[in-house]
Design an enzyme around this catalytic site. Structure first.
Site, mmCIF file in Angstrom:
data_model
loop_
_atom_site.group_PDB
_atom_site.id
_atom_site.type_symbol
_atom_site.label_atom_id
_atom_site.label_comp_id
_atom_site.label_asym_id
_atom_site.label_seq_id
_atom_site.Cartn_x
_atom_site.Cartn_y
_atom_site.Cartn_z
ATOM 1 N N LYS A 197 77.322 60.589 -15.389
ATOM 2 C CA LYS A 197 76.771 59.908 -16.531
ATOM 3 C C LYS A 197 77.766 59.165 -17.569
ATOM 4 O O LYS A 197 78.902 59.769 -17.802
ATOM 5 C CB LYS A 197 75.480 60.969 -17.412
ATOM 6 N N ASP A 232 70.848 53.032 -19.248
ATOM 7 C CA ASP A 232 70.083 54.181 -19.952
ATOM 8 C C ASP A 232 69.836 53.608 -21.062
ATOM 9 O O ASP A 232 69.735 52.398 -21.378
ATOM 10 C CB ASP A 232 70.791 55.414 -19.610
HETATM 11 P P1 NDP Z 1 65.516 52.035 -23.728
HETATM 12 O O1 NDP Z 1 66.645 51.880 -24.569
HETATM 13 O O2 NDP Z 1 64.979 50.803 -23.089
HETATM 14 O O3 NDP Z 1 64.370 52.372 -24.861
HETATM 15 C C1 NDP Z 1 64.656 53.754 -25.501
HETATM 16 C C2 NDP Z 1 63.229 53.856 -26.318
HETATM 17 O O4 NDP Z 1 63.014 55.163 -26.775
HETATM 18 C C3 NDP Z 1 63.096 52.902 -27.502
HETATM 19 O O5 NDP Z 1 61.893 52.617 -27.915
HETATM 20 C C4 NDP Z 1 63.898 53.756 -28.705
HETATM 21 O O6 NDP Z 1 63.651 53.592 -29.909
HETATM 22 C C5 NDP Z 1 63.495 55.210 -28.025
HETATM 23 N N1 NDP Z 1 64.325 56.348 -28.690
HETATM 24 C C6 NDP Z 1 65.483 56.190 -28.266
HETATM 25 N N2 NDP Z 1 66.337 57.267 -28.715
HETATM 26 C C7 NDP Z 1 65.405 57.867 -29.653
HETATM 27 C C8 NDP Z 1 65.557 58.608 -30.536
HETATM 28 N N3 NDP Z 1 66.426 59.604 -30.853
HETATM 29 N N4 NDP Z 1 64.088 59.002 -31.151
HETATM 30 C C9 NDP Z 1 63.107 58.379 -30.994
HETATM 31 N N5 NDP Z 1 63.165 57.561 -30.145
HETATM 32 C C10 NDP Z 1 64.261 57.225 -29.736
HETATM 33 O O7 NDP Z 1 65.871 53.109 -22.719
HETATM 34 P P2 NDP Z 1 65.060 53.517 -21.537
HETATM 35 O O8 NDP Z 1 63.799 53.272 -21.266
HETATM 36 O O9 NDP Z 1 65.821 53.261 -20.294
HETATM 37 O O10 NDP Z 1 65.279 55.201 -21.749
HETATM 38 C C11 NDP Z 1 64.410 56.035 -22.143
HETATM 39 C C12 NDP Z 1 64.420 57.530 -21.657
HETATM 40 O O11 NDP Z 1 64.377 57.386 -20.207
HETATM 41 C C13 NDP Z 1 65.603 58.175 -21.802
HETATM 42 O O12 NDP Z 1 65.772 59.592 -22.009
HETATM 43 C C14 NDP Z 1 66.577 57.610 -20.445
HETATM 44 O O13 NDP Z 1 67.480 58.786 -20.366
HETATM 45 C C15 NDP Z 1 65.306 57.967 -19.603
HETATM 46 N N6 NDP Z 1 65.380 57.357 -18.168
HETATM 47 C C16 NDP Z 1 66.036 56.076 -18.008
HETATM 48 C C17 NDP Z 1 66.094 55.447 -16.823
HETATM 49 C C18 NDP Z 1 66.287 54.034 -16.693
HETATM 50 O O14 NDP Z 1 66.299 53.482 -15.417
HETATM 51 N N7 NDP Z 1 66.264 53.131 -17.485
HETATM 52 C C19 NDP Z 1 65.987 56.344 -15.611
HETATM 53 C C20 NDP Z 1 65.504 57.895 -15.843
HETATM 54 C C21 NDP Z 1 65.371 58.401 -16.877
HETATM 55 P P3 NDP Z 1 64.497 52.795 -30.782
HETATM 56 O O15 NDP Z 1 64.371 51.168 -30.430
HETATM 57 O O16 NDP Z 1 63.854 52.978 -32.261
HETATM 58 O O17 NDP Z 1 65.841 53.302 -30.599
HETATM 59 O O1 2IT Z 2 68.776 58.940 -16.019
HETATM 60 C C1 2IT Z 2 68.608 58.281 -14.934
HETATM 61 O O2 2IT Z 2 68.240 58.721 -13.935
HETATM 62 C C2 2IT Z 2 68.989 56.948 -15.001
HETATM 63 N N1 2IT Z 2 69.289 56.157 -16.503
HETATM 64 C C3 2IT Z 2 69.301 55.812 -14.119
HETATM 65 C C4 2IT Z 2 70.420 56.005 -13.388
HETATM 66 C C5 2IT Z 2 70.764 55.153 -12.029
HETATM 67 O O3 2IT Z 2 71.920 55.213 -11.682
HETATM 68 O O4 2IT Z 2 70.257 54.109 -11.892
#
Ligand code: NDP
Ligand code: 2IT
Length: 446
Positions: free
Chosen positions: A126, A166
């Protein structure tokens, strides 16, 4: 057993004293797998757990860049190369002001077990930076990404370490990062996943984490002869994972009533239908607006400043924002209001005390490392397509994703069944652990 766990954790805490999220992630795994380690002297002698909590390599570097006003800015960049037993380091990059070493170590540690569960040959890593993309122009984001990659490029490669997105890193950022890598390495190669469709990306990768979290919820509900169809669902966040979770819930016939961001929560008692979801996608992905604008656009809806969605009554909850967004009181409120399924799109969104509430209530609780593994699994499928110089259809990728989520669920059931109840925390941790541990033994002390 708890004494052995406490003694192990005392060492981890002493060595990594300023990293509470890392302690939290390690403790959860160690609590699940210590009985397996204690029962297998080979694991103990090889110090498998002690080796697993020590990253293979930690990179930390300066990221200087120039903003639109001509001012020099400096951020801190990281890449944690956690474990490469079963494949090259694989995991996302997070750009958020809260990023620090401990948060990325917790995410890298989770990633190792998650990637093991995907059935694909990918190790765990990561990275990211304490850069805040909010309010930055496209050109500022580009200059930051270029500077970040100017250092990172010498440490990664399609057979070494393959970053992805992420929080704060989506298609736009992957584009700028890829462009800079290609320029510096003089090589067009699948070094990042989540790429655009015209330059090596995979269909379904943007959708994969959210779709996968819903497939996993559906598998958990099926064990109870139930389905998401007709159910009321709360979703937190409004980014990539939240959006495609909602899209799949709607497709199956569920009702989505909330979205949120770090400022507050919107509630739509009538349900966020696909037209409203398309509006949210445009708001977040094109205009980069805030979720509160939803209530100006759609009548009969509410905005709750400073609140998370968990006080809203639901059957199924999809935490899809960030770590520790469900505390013990949120967990109690969810259960008291009748929520009986939680599928974690985010990484470690529930506090340890909250997890205890879910397990004690015997709800269907799918921890992130199982429920959100569809994202990285589809990244693995993108790597396969890049290696073969081929492009699979939507149906092909979605079918494989769905099959992988079913298989992850099956492994969790195999290792987590306790009478009629399935403890998915134990199931995911033990299943993920055994594959890595056996591989580390086979490869010797490295
Ligand atoms: P994005 O940046 O697309 O969206 C993040 C969302 O979460 C936004 O709405 C953001 O709001 C909110 N958020 C982020 N930080 C905070 C915080 N500290 N408090 C409250 N709200 C918060 O990210 P993703 O959708 O990609 O990721 C969301 C989650 O999913 C994370 O935990 C990530 O690690 C996990 N994840 C993502 C994967 C992927 O493929 N993208 C894969 C597996 C897990 P704001 O705009 O206000 O910051
Ligand atoms: O938390 C996660 O699994 C991710 N942000 C996706 C990682 C990846 O390599 O697609």
């Amino acid at each position: 057993m708890s004494k052995v766990v406490d003694a192990f954790m005392a060492d981890v805490i002493a060595k990594n004293s300023t990293e509470p999220e890392f302690h939290q992630a390690v403790r959860e795994v160690v609590e699940s797998v210590m009985p397996v380690v204690e029962a297998n002297p080979v694991y103990k002698q090889a110090k498998i757990l002690e080796r697993m909590v020590e990253p293979e390599r930690v990179l930390m570097f300066r990221v200087p860049w120039v903003d639109d006003k001509g001012q020099v800015q400096v951020n801190r960049g990281f890449r944690i190369e956690m474990n490469s037993a079963i494949g090259p380091y694989k995991g996302g990059l997070r750009f958020h002001p809260s990023v620090n070493l401990g948060i990325l170590k917790f995410l890298a540690f989770e990633q190792v077990f998650k990637n093991s569960l995907t059935t694909l040959p990918i190790g765990g890593g990561k990275g990211g930076a304490d850069f805040d993309p909010k309010g930055k122009s496209d050109m500022e984001v580009m200059r930051f990404c270029q500077s970040f990659m100017s250092e990172l490029f010498r440490h990664i490669g399609p057979n070494t370490d393959i970053p992805a997105g992420d929080i704060g890193v989506g298609g736009r950022e992957i584009g700028y990062l890829f462009g800079q890598y290609k320029k510096l390495a003089n090589e067009f190669t699948g070094v990042l996943t989540g790429k655009g469709l015209d330059w090596g990306g995979s269909l379904i990768r943007p959708e994969a984490t959210g779709y996968g979290a819903v497939y996993f919820a559906e598998e958990m509900l099926n064990t109870r002869n139930d389905s998401i169809k007709g159910k009321t669902c709360t979703v937190s966040g409004s980014g990539n994972v939240a959006q495609y979770t909602a899209e799949k819930v709607l497709e199956i016939g569920g009702k989505v009533v909330t979205f949120s961001d770090s400022n507050g929560t919107i509630v739509d008692p009538g349900g966020i239908d696909s037209e409203k979801l398309a509006w949210i996608m445009e708001l977040k992905n094109e205009r980069r607006g805030r979720i509160r604008e939803y209530t100006d656009k759609f009548k009969g809806t509410e905005y709750h400043e400073g609140k998370r969605p968990w006080f809203i009554k639901c059957d199924v909850a999809f935490p899809s924002a960030t770590q520790n967004e469900i505390d013990v009181n949120d967990a109690k409120t969810l259960v008291d209001n009748g929520c009986y399924c939680v599928s974690e799109g985010a990484n470690m969104p529930t506090s340890p005390e909250g997890v205890e509430v879910f397990l004690a209530a015997k709800i269907a609780y799918g921890p992130g490392k199982a429920a959100n593994a569809g994202g990285v699994a589809t990244s693995g499928l993108e790597m396969s397509q890049n290696a073969m110089h081929l492009h699979w259809s939507r149906e092909e990728v979605d079918g494989r994703l769905h099959g992988i989520m079913k298989e992850i669920h099956r492994m969790c059931v195999e290792h987590g069944r306790d009478g009629d109840f399935i403890d998915y925390v134990k199931g995911a941790n033990v299943a993920g652990f055994i594959k890595i541990a056996d591989t580390m033994i086979a490869q010797g002390v490295v």
